[in-house]
Design a protein around this motif. Structure first.
Motif, PDB file in Angstrom:
ATOM      1  N   SER A 342      20.478 -27.959 -10.403  1.00  0.00           N
ATOM      2  CA  SER A 342      19.889 -26.934  -9.530  1.00  0.00           C
ATOM      3  C   SER A 342      19.508 -27.463  -8.153  1.00  0.00           C
ATOM      4  O   SER A 342      19.056 -26.697  -7.307  1.00  0.00           O
ATOM      5  CB  SER A 342      18.623 -26.344 -10.192  1.00  0.00           C
ATOM      6  N   THR A 343      19.685 -28.758  -7.934  1.00  0.00           N
ATOM      7  CA  THR A 343      19.186 -29.358  -6.688  1.00  0.00           C
ATOM      8  C   THR A 343      19.715 -28.636  -5.448  1.00  0.00           C
ATOM      9  O   THR A 343      18.949 -28.268  -4.544  1.00  0.00           O
ATOM     10  CB  THR A 343      19.570 -30.849  -6.612  1.00  0.00           C
ATOM     11  N   ASP A 344      21.013 -28.430  -5.405  1.00  0.00           N
ATOM     12  CA  ASP A 344      21.591 -27.797  -4.210  1.00  0.00           C
ATOM     13  C   ASP A 344      21.102 -26.359  -4.053  1.00  0.00           C
ATOM     14  O   ASP A 344      20.930 -25.886  -2.921  1.00  0.00           O
ATOM     15  CB  ASP A 344      23.117 -27.841  -4.275  1.00  0.00           C
ATOM     16  N   ALA A 345      20.882 -25.681  -5.180  1.00  0.00           N
ATOM     17  CA  ALA A 345      20.360 -24.311  -5.095  1.00  0.00           C
ATOM     18  C   ALA A 345      18.932 -24.317  -4.544  1.00  0.00           C
ATOM     19  O   ALA A 345      18.543 -23.427  -3.772  1.00  0.00           O
ATOM     20  CB  ALA A 345      20.393 -23.655  -6.472  1.00  0.00           C
ATOM     21  N   VAL A 346      18.140 -25.326  -4.920  1.00  0.00           N
ATOM     22  CA  VAL A 346      16.769 -25.445  -4.401  1.00  0.00           C
ATOM     23  C   VAL A 346      16.817 -25.692  -2.891  1.00  0.00           C
ATOM     24  O   VAL A 346      16.094 -25.052  -2.110  1.00  0.00           O
ATOM     25  CB  VAL A 346      16.007 -26.591  -5.107  1.00  0.00           C
ATOM     26  N   LEU A 347      17.680 -26.599  -2.475  1.00  0.00           N
ATOM     27  CA  LEU A 347      17.795 -26.892  -1.040  1.00  0.00           C
ATOM     28  C   LEU A 347      18.243 -25.654  -0.267  1.00  0.00           C
ATOM     29  O   LEU A 347      17.713 -25.361   0.823  1.00  0.00           O
ATOM     30  CB  LEU A 347      18.788 -28.034  -0.819  1.00  0.00           C
ATOM     31  N   ALA A 348      19.182 -24.909  -0.829  1.00  0.00           N
ATOM     32  CA  ALA A 348      19.672 -23.711  -0.146  1.00  0.00           C
ATOM     33  C   ALA A 348      18.570 -22.659  -0.044  1.00  0.00           C
ATOM     34  O   ALA A 348      18.453 -21.957   0.976  1.00  0.00           O
ATOM     35  CB  ALA A 348      20.870 -23.145  -0.902  1.00  0.00           C
ATOM     36  N   ALA A 349      17.756 -22.555  -1.091  1.00  0.00           N
ATOM     37  CA  ALA A 349      16.670 -21.568  -1.068  1.00  0.00           C
ATOM     38  C   ALA A 349      15.615 -21.948  -0.025  1.00  0.00           C
ATOM     39  O   ALA A 349      15.087 -21.083   0.687  1.00  0.00           O
ATOM     40  CB  ALA A 349      16.036 -21.473  -2.447  1.00  0.00           C
ATOM     41  N   VAL A 350      15.301 -23.236   0.088  1.00  0.00           N
ATOM     42  CA  VAL A 350      14.361 -23.693   1.120  1.00  0.00           C
ATOM     43  C   VAL A 350      14.931 -23.394   2.503  1.00  0.00           C
ATOM     44  O   VAL A 350      14.237 -22.866   3.389  1.00  0.00           O
ATOM     45  CB  VAL A 350      14.071 -25.206   0.965  1.00  0.00           C
ATOM     46  N   ASP A 351      16.205 -23.720   2.682  1.00  0.00           N
ATOM     47  CA  ASP A 351      16.850 -23.444   3.978  1.00  0.00           C
ATOM     48  C   ASP A 351      16.807 -21.953   4.300  1.00  0.00           C
ATOM     49  O   ASP A 351      16.587 -21.572   5.455  1.00  0.00           O
ATOM     50  CB  ASP A 351      18.312 -23.922   3.947  1.00  0.00           C
ATOM     51  N   GLY A 352      17.013 -21.127   3.275  1.00  0.00           N
ATOM     52  CA  GLY A 352      17.009 -19.685   3.495  1.00  0.00           C
ATOM     53  C   GLY A 352      15.656 -19.186   3.973  1.00  0.00           C
ATOM     54  O   GLY A 352      15.579 -18.363   4.899  1.00  0.00           O
ATOM     55  N   GLU A 353      14.573 -19.686   3.364  1.00  0.00           N
ATOM     56  CA  GLU A 353      13.229 -19.255   3.780  1.00  0.00           C
ATOM     57  C   GLU A 353      12.909 -19.740   5.190  1.00  0.00           C
ATOM     58  O   GLU A 353      12.303 -19.021   5.987  1.00  0.00           O
ATOM     59  CB  GLU A 353      12.173 -19.749   2.792  1.00  0.00           C
ATOM     60  N   LEU A 354      13.280 -20.978   5.500  1.00  0.00           N
ATOM     61  CA  LEU A 354      13.046 -21.485   6.862  1.00  0.00           C
ATOM     62  C   LEU A 354      13.822 -20.659   7.875  1.00  0.00           C
ATOM     63  O   LEU A 354      13.308 -20.322   8.954  1.00  0.00           O
ATOM     64  CB  LEU A 354      13.455 -22.958   6.952  1.00  0.00           C
ATOM     65  N   ASP A 355      15.056 -20.312   7.540  1.00  0.00           N
ATOM     66  CA  ASP A 355      15.872 -19.530   8.468  1.00  0.00           C
ATOM     67  C   ASP A 355      15.286 -18.129   8.671  1.00  0.00           C
ATOM     68  O   ASP A 355      15.260 -17.614   9.795  1.00  0.00           O
ATOM     69  CB  ASP A 355      17.304 -19.441   7.933  1.00  0.00           C
ATOM     70  N   ARG A 356      14.796 -17.522   7.582  1.00  0.00           N
ATOM     71  CA  ARG A 356      14.189 -16.184   7.712  1.00  0.00           C
ATOM     72  C   ARG A 356      12.938 -16.245   8.591  1.00  0.00           C
ATOM     73  O   ARG A 356      12.707 -15.356   9.421  1.00  0.00           O
ATOM     74  CB  ARG A 356      13.846 -15.628   6.326  1.00  0.00           C
ATOM     75  N   LEU A 357      12.142 -17.281   8.419  1.00  0.00           N
ATOM     76  CA  LEU A 357      10.946 -17.406   9.261  1.00  0.00           C
ATOM     77  C   LEU A 357      11.323 -17.644  10.720  1.00  0.00           C
ATOM     78  O   LEU A 357      10.661 -17.142  11.633  1.00  0.00           O
ATOM     79  CB  LEU A 357      10.074 -18.556   8.748  1.00  0.00           C
ATOM     80  N   ALA A 358      12.385 -18.424  10.936  1.00  0.00           N
ATOM     81  CA  ALA A 358      12.807 -18.726  12.315  1.00  0.00           C
ATOM     82  C   ALA A 358      13.361 -17.493  13.006  1.00  0.00           C
ATOM     83  O   ALA A 358      13.180 -17.321  14.218  1.00  0.00           O
ATOM     84  CB  ALA A 358      13.838 -19.853  12.298  1.00  0.00           C
ATOM     85  N   THR A 359      14.045 -16.650  12.265  1.00  0.00           N
ATOM     86  CA  THR A 359      14.726 -15.505  12.906  1.00  0.00           C
ATOM     87  C   THR A 359      13.906 -14.213  12.846  1.00  0.00           C
ATOM     88  O   THR A 359      13.951 -13.411  13.784  1.00  0.00           O
ATOM     89  CB  THR A 359      16.091 -15.265  12.242  1.00  0.00           C
ATOM     90  N   ARG A 360      13.145 -14.008  11.763  1.00  0.00           N
ATOM     91  CA  ARG A 360      12.427 -12.744  11.609  1.00  0.00           C
ATOM     92  C   ARG A 360      10.918 -12.888  11.778  1.00  0.00           C
ATOM     93  O   ARG A 360      10.216 -11.883  11.907  1.00  0.00           O
ATOM     94  CB  ARG A 360      12.713 -12.145  10.230  1.00  0.00           C
ATOM     95  N   GLY A 361      10.404 -14.107  11.708  1.00  0.00           N
ATOM     96  CA  GLY A 361       8.968 -14.311  11.846  1.00  0.00           C
ATOM     97  C   GLY A 361       8.210 -14.030  10.555  1.00  0.00           C
ATOM     98  O   GLY A 361       8.797 -13.885   9.483  1.00  0.00           O
ATOM     99  N   THR A 362       6.927 -13.952  10.665  1.00  0.00           N
ATOM    100  CA  THR A 362       6.070 -13.802   9.489  1.00  0.00           C
ATOM    101  C   THR A 362       5.870 -12.332   9.127  1.00  0.00           C
ATOM    102  O   THR A 362       6.112 -11.431   9.928  1.00  0.00           O
ATOM    103  CB  THR A 362       4.690 -14.440   9.746  1.00  0.00           C
ATOM    104  N   GLU A 363       5.379 -12.119   7.904  1.00  0.00           N
ATOM    105  CA  GLU A 363       5.048 -10.771   7.448  1.00  0.00           C
ATOM    106  C   GLU A 363       3.623 -10.440   7.881  1.00  0.00           C
ATOM    107  O   GLU A 363       2.822 -11.343   8.146  1.00  0.00           O
ATOM    108  CB  GLU A 363       5.156 -10.712   5.918  1.00  0.00           C
ATOM    109  N   PRO A 364       3.277  -9.149   7.942  1.00  0.00           N
ATOM    110  CA  PRO A 364       1.902  -8.772   8.325  1.00  0.00           C
ATOM    111  C   PRO A 364       0.874  -9.445   7.413  1.00  0.00           C
ATOM    112  O   PRO A 364       0.984  -9.400   6.188  1.00  0.00           O
ATOM    113  CB  PRO A 364       1.894  -7.255   8.144  1.00  0.00           C
ATOM    114  N   GLY A 365      -0.118 -10.049   8.018  1.00  0.00           N
ATOM    115  CA  GLY A 365      -1.195 -10.678   7.264  1.00  0.00           C
ATOM    116  C   GLY A 365      -0.896 -12.065   6.740  1.00  0.00           C
ATOM    117  O   GLY A 365      -1.782 -12.750   6.223  1.00  0.00           O
ATOM    118  N   GLU A 366       0.358 -12.502   6.881  1.00  0.00           N
ATOM    119  CA  GLU A 366       0.749 -13.788   6.289  1.00  0.00           C
ATOM    120  C   GLU A 366       0.063 -14.969   6.978  1.00  0.00           C
ATOM    121  O   GLU A 366      -0.413 -15.894   6.312  1.00  0.00           O
ATOM    122  CB  GLU A 366       2.279 -13.929   6.368  1.00  0.00           C
TER     123      GLU A 366
END
Length: 443
Positions: A342-366
């Motif tokens: 699962s290592t590569d899937a974990v890395l991809a999931a971390v990358d996905g969250e970082l990318d979402r934060l970089a492009t879309r920003g935070t959620e209200p109240g986060e």
């Protein structure tokens, strides 16, 4: 995504930061003193921080800073072995010390009527610890046993703080094993220890911080009386430990015979918080958004929804205090999971969250959620007289500004969604080190 700026403004308006009078003084031998009087309770906290840690150890002497911390409890100019312990405990106090990447601390909490006793104890070992063949041999054995218990015979022992730096960094000061190799520890000599003391334990290389129940004028007289006569020695020049950014991703595997599950550690180099504190604090909040609590991004995504990992955490610094290291320091992300594939899937999931934060920003109240929790932690730390003395000493030593610890809640309140997005974007654009830990013999 909606900006959190309106919430940040509300937080700034509502925040009442801690307020303590800070008195600064420097003795003739160069010892810097920070006093924070507070007559609320009849206790005092005394902390002495020396500007030396793992990062200053010479090659061939790994673990020496920690070994020397042990030696500082083995008697001093006027005290036999264990007398320091007995004087503190007989007064109803507590004491300890610890070694970090960039400093080593020693501290006591005592009833205020034992204040002078605490000053005498710290001054006596700053003047001259008992560095003998017997004490050195004894403490080498103690440290080796500590390593056996905490690293060699414990699942995930030293993970990731001992296994990530050698891959993430290129230079000995940043990459080596700060706990120490047995051969290096065994080769330590009394001459080594004496030279280490003369160089790094000079009064000019230390900060004395006192918080609690005392009269400032009387305290300064006592400090001058006990510490002022310690011989002035040259403050050692601090080398430049910085390293250029990674030019490619790095990846390695280690095997842990005792670990029941695979794990992975990601490391991102970060620059000195002294350089751009706002940028650094944005990364601190980002790490909290990623992994602090059930509402965090990676907990929701990887633990609750995908069930890809059993736990995941993100934090700055070697031991989780983001503001206890100079340049360079790092962001760590660690995860444990059942399937090594699962290592590569974990890395991809971390990358996905970082990318979402970089492009879309935070959620209200986060941002407010993690900012409030971090500010509460700062308030709680400053409420205890021991932590207060340690924090003032640490910020004075590393940032030349003890008062910075009081201003952190306001600085955190100024971090915006744009800052978090920029912090995430920097990580997305950065190269990183990845260490996979494989349980017993799977490699």
């Amino acid at each position: 995504m909606p900006s959190s700026k309106p919430s940040a403004a509300r937080s700034r308006g509502a925040l009442r930061t801690p307020s303590f009078e800070l008195i600064h003084h420097t003795l003739g031998n160069g010892l810097r003193v920070v006093l924070a009087p507070d007559r609320a309770a009849p206790v005092v906290g005394i902390a002495v921080l020396y500007d030396v840690g793992f990062r200053s150890e010479p090659e061939g002497r790994t673990g020496f800073a920690h070994l020397f911390e042990h030696l500082m409890f083995q008697g001093s100019a006027n005290l036999e072995k264990l007398e320091h312990f007995r004087y503190v405990q007989a007064s109803g106090g507590i004491f300890n010390g610890s070694t970090h990447l960039d400093y080593t601390n020693y501290f006591e909490v005592l009833p205020s009527n034992a204040f002078e006793r605490g000053l005498f104890l710290e001054a006596d070992r700053m003047r001259s610890p008992r560095i003998t063949e017997e004490n050195l041999a004894n403490q080498i054995s103690v440290v080796k046993e500590e390593i056996r218990v905490n690293v060699m015979n414990r699942p995930y022992g030293g993970f990731p703080w001992l296994v990530l730096p050698p891959l993430l960094y290129d230079t000995f000061p940043n990459a080596h094993n700060g706990y120490g190799g047995f051969e290096d520890l065994q080769n330590a000599t009394v001459a080594d220890a004496s030279a280490f003391f003369d160089s790094y334990y000079a009064p000019a290389n230390a900060v004395l911080s006192v918080a609690g129940d005392f009269d400032p004028d009387t305290a300064l007289e006592l400090i001058e009386s006990h510490f002022g006569g310690i011989r002035r020695r040259k403050k050692p020049a601090r080398p430049d430990f910085s390293e250029p950014p990674l030019t490619a991703d790095r990846r390695d595997q280690v095997t842990d015979q005792l670990a029941p599950l695979p794990a992975v550690a990601l490391g991102y180099r970060l620059t000195d918080p002294n350089g751009d504190l706002r940028q650094f604090l944005a990364t601190v909040l980002l790490s909290e958004i990623l992994s602090d609590g059930d509402a965090s991004r990676l907990q929701r995504s990887l633990v609750q929804k995908q069930r890809l990992v059993t736990d995941i955490s993100a934090y700055l610094g070697t031991f989780g205090d983001p503001l206890e290291e100079r340049n360079p320091t790092r962001l760590n992300i660690t995860a444990h999971y059942a399937n090594a594939k699962s290592t590569d899937a974990v890395l991809a999931a971390v990358d996905g969250e970082l990318d979402r934060l970089a492009t879309r920003g935070t959620e209200p109240g986060e941002i407010d959620r993690v900012r409030t929790k971090l500010s509460a932690t700062v308030f709680r730390e400053l409420d205890q007289v021991l932590n207060r003395s340690l924090e003032f000493a640490k910020f004075e030593l590393l940032f030349d500004r003890a008062s910075l610890s009081l201003g952190l809640p306001v600085l955190l309140a100024e971090i915006t969604d744009d800052d978090i997005r920029a912090a995430a974007a920097r990580l997305v654009d950065s190269h990183r080190a990845v260490v996979e830990l494989l349980p017993g013999g799977d490699k």
